[in-house]
Design a protein around this motif. Structure first.
Motif, short mmCIF file in Angstrom:
data_model
loop_
_atom_site.label_atom_id
_atom_site.label_comp_id
_atom_site.label_asym_id
_atom_site.label_seq_id
_atom_site.Cartn_x
_atom_site.Cartn_y
_atom_site.Cartn_z
N ALA A 264 -18.13 -22.07 5.59
CA ALA A 264 -16.89 -21.56 6.18
C ALA A 264 -16.57 -20.17 5.65
O ALA A 264 -16.13 -19.29 6.39
CB ALA A 264 -15.73 -22.53 5.89
N VAL A 265 -16.80 -19.96 4.35
CA VAL A 265 -16.59 -18.63 3.76
C VAL A 265 -17.56 -17.63 4.37
O VAL A 265 -17.19 -16.51 4.74
CB VAL A 265 -16.74 -18.69 2.23
CG1 VAL A 265 -16.81 -17.29 1.64
CG2 VAL A 265 -15.60 -19.48 1.62
N GLY B 196 -11.14 -14.58 -11.06
CA GLY B 196 -10.89 -16.01 -11.07
C GLY B 196 -11.20 -16.72 -9.77
O GLY B 196 -11.03 -17.94 -9.67
N ALA B 197 -11.66 -15.97 -8.76
CA ALA B 197 -11.93 -16.57 -7.45
C ALA B 197 -13.20 -17.41 -7.49
O ALA B 197 -14.15 -17.08 -8.19
CB ALA B 197 -12.06 -15.49 -6.40
N TYR B 198 -13.21 -18.49 -6.72
CA TYR B 198 -14.42 -19.27 -6.52
C TYR B 198 -14.55 -19.53 -5.03
O TYR B 198 -13.72 -20.23 -4.43
CB TYR B 198 -14.38 -20.58 -7.29
CG TYR B 198 -15.67 -21.36 -7.16
CD1 TYR B 198 -16.75 -21.10 -8.00
CD2 TYR B 198 -15.83 -22.32 -6.17
CE1 TYR B 198 -17.95 -21.78 -7.87
CE2 TYR B 198 -17.03 -23.01 -6.02
CZ TYR B 198 -18.08 -22.73 -6.88
OH TYR B 198 -19.26 -23.40 -6.73
N HIS B 199 -15.61 -18.99 -4.42
CA HIS B 199 -15.81 -19.13 -2.98
C HIS B 199 -17.14 -19.78 -2.62
O HIS B 199 -17.43 -19.98 -1.44
CB HIS B 199 -15.71 -17.76 -2.30
CG HIS B 199 -14.39 -17.08 -2.50
ND1 HIS B 199 -13.21 -17.60 -2.00
CD2 HIS B 199 -14.06 -15.94 -3.17
CE1 HIS B 199 -12.21 -16.80 -2.34
NE2 HIS B 199 -12.68 -15.80 -3.05
N LEU C 279 -23.64 -14.47 -0.31
CA LEU C 279 -22.47 -13.74 0.19
C LEU C 279 -21.19 -14.28 -0.44
O LEU C 279 -20.35 -13.51 -0.92
CB LEU C 279 -22.40 -13.83 1.72
CG LEU C 279 -21.28 -13.05 2.40
CD1 LEU C 279 -21.27 -11.58 1.98
CD2 LEU C 279 -21.40 -13.18 3.92
N ALA C 280 -21.05 -15.59 -0.49
CA ALA C 280 -19.88 -16.18 -1.15
C ALA C 280 -19.88 -15.88 -2.63
O ALA C 280 -18.82 -15.65 -3.23
CB ALA C 280 -19.85 -17.68 -0.91
N ARG D 159 -22.66 -15.02 -11.16
CA ARG D 159 -23.19 -13.88 -10.42
C ARG D 159 -24.35 -13.19 -11.13
O ARG D 159 -25.30 -12.72 -10.49
CB ARG D 159 -22.09 -12.83 -10.18
CG ARG D 159 -20.96 -13.25 -9.27
CD ARG D 159 -20.19 -12.03 -8.76
NE ARG D 159 -19.86 -11.08 -9.82
CZ ARG D 159 -18.75 -11.09 -10.53
NH1 ARG D 159 -17.84 -12.03 -10.32
NH2 ARG D 159 -18.52 -10.18 -11.46
N ALA D 160 -24.27 -13.10 -12.46
CA ALA D 160 -25.19 -12.24 -13.21
C ALA D 160 -26.67 -12.50 -12.93
O ALA D 160 -27.44 -11.55 -12.73
CB ALA D 160 -24.91 -12.35 -14.71
N PRO D 161 -27.14 -13.77 -12.89
CA PRO D 161 -28.59 -13.96 -12.69
C PRO D 161 -29.09 -13.46 -11.33
O PRO D 161 -30.29 -13.23 -11.16
CB PRO D 161 -28.75 -15.49 -12.80
CG PRO D 161 -27.55 -15.96 -13.54
CD PRO D 161 -26.45 -15.05 -13.13
#
Length: 338
Positions: free
Chosen positions: A80-81, A102-105, A110-111, A121-123
């Protein structure tokens, strides 16, 4: 831990030990595990699997008709995101995303780019789309960057620790999107929607696209990007084939359960607010039945209560019980956790 049985607000493990479930399976089992109406709806389905975007089951069409806005269906919340963010690109021709700390999508690329957890995200940073412009949650982001296609925001942050923004925050984002010449406001209500914080469609009054999932399928994978601005559905008219779909999109079983969820949850909203107040009285932060406090999920499990680790560093525990949790069950959980 292996679950061998789940019923209502209780779970049993492989050793026969019983737990009070304050997770609802990450908020999915909002009507309780093995809800009788959902079981009946599954048993009644004459079609198990159709052809998704090529040939839907009749129950999938009924779900579309029952939703308050046109929808592009997905399987996971992340879908959906993804649909919402791609809609913004198609509608504006711009690629920038404004997202919040603090967001979690979700964890697809892309999310994940819009997600605020650096350790996730880092890896994968070399492959992440963008640009993403990150702002402080709960604060007016100021004028949007010139390349901003959209702002994506949770009405209350779930994985980020049950953070509740100040009054007027979502309205300020609506104003910033309007000032930016057509930037879309994407409201990610995957965790918070369908009654979780005491509202059916939180953020719909300001959203261009509203994302829902988790509880929607009643225990089976189902999500939807709801086009609160109905004309946005047309940006996906890109040829004879759907360019974003899945083999299992519009699963008849999931859609049958979703019709039960849409019928039952409106009658539970007052109860959610009442039960949420009981959590607040016991020292939990958050909103509705999305609650957090300091603690250890492992220690809670030792006391036969299931909660979810939460917060940016896992310093919190989160309670997202079924919306049908009783006062007696809440009293029992609070007593066990003291």
């Amino acid at each position: 831990m292996i679950w061998t049985r789940a019923e209502g607000c209780r779970v049993w493990d492989e050793h026969g030990r019983e737990y009070l479930d304050l997770t609802a399976g990450f908020g999915v089992a909002s009507l309780g595990h093995r809800n009788p109406r959902i079981l009946e709806a599954w048993a009644a389905q004459p079609v198990v699997h159709a052809l998704g975007d090529l040939a839907e089951a009749e129950v999938t069409r009924r779900l579309r008709d029952a939703l308050p806005w046109p929808a592009k269906l997905g399987v996971t919340g992340e879908d959906a995101v993804e649909i919402a963010l791609r809609t913004a690109l198609l509608a504006t021709g711009r690629a920038g995303i404004v997202a919040f700390d603090g967001a979690y999508h979700g964890t697809g690329l892309l999310a994940l780019a819009a997600t605020g957890f650096e350790r996730f995200r880092a890896p994968f940073s070399p492959w992440l789309p963008g640009p993403v412009h990150r702002r402080r949650y709960g604060e007016d982001p100021g004028p949007l960057p010139a390349d901003a296609a959209c702002v994506i925001v949770e009405p209350v942050q779930g994985r980020g620790g049950g953070r509740v923004p100040p009054d007027g925050f979502l309205a300020s984002l609506r104003e910033r999107c309007d000032e930016a010449g057509g930037a879309l406001l994407v409201v990610d209500a995957i965790f918070t929607g369908l009654g979780r914080i005491g509202a059916m469609w939180p953020g719909h009054e300001v959203a261009d696209v509203l994302c829902v999932g988790k509880a929607l399928g009643g225990g089976l994978p189902l999500s939807a990007a709801l086009f609160v601005r109905p004309e946005l559905e047309r940006v996906w008219e890109l040829g004879p084939e759907d360019v974003y779909t899945h083999t299992h999109v519009g699963s008849p079983f999931a859609c049958a359960a979703a019709l039960v969820v849409l019928d039952e949850v409106p009658g539970l909203l007052a109860r959610v607010r009442e039960a949420g107040a009981r959590f607040e009285d016991d020292g939990w932060d958050g909103a509705g039945l999305l609650r957090v406090r300091e603690g250890s999920a492992d220690e809670a499990r030792e006391r036969s209560v299931l909660v979810i680790p939460s917060g940016m560093d896992g310093e919190l525990v989160q309670a997202t019980p079924p919306l049908v949790v009783s006062d007696a069950e809440l009293d029992e959980a609070f007593e066990r956790l003291r």
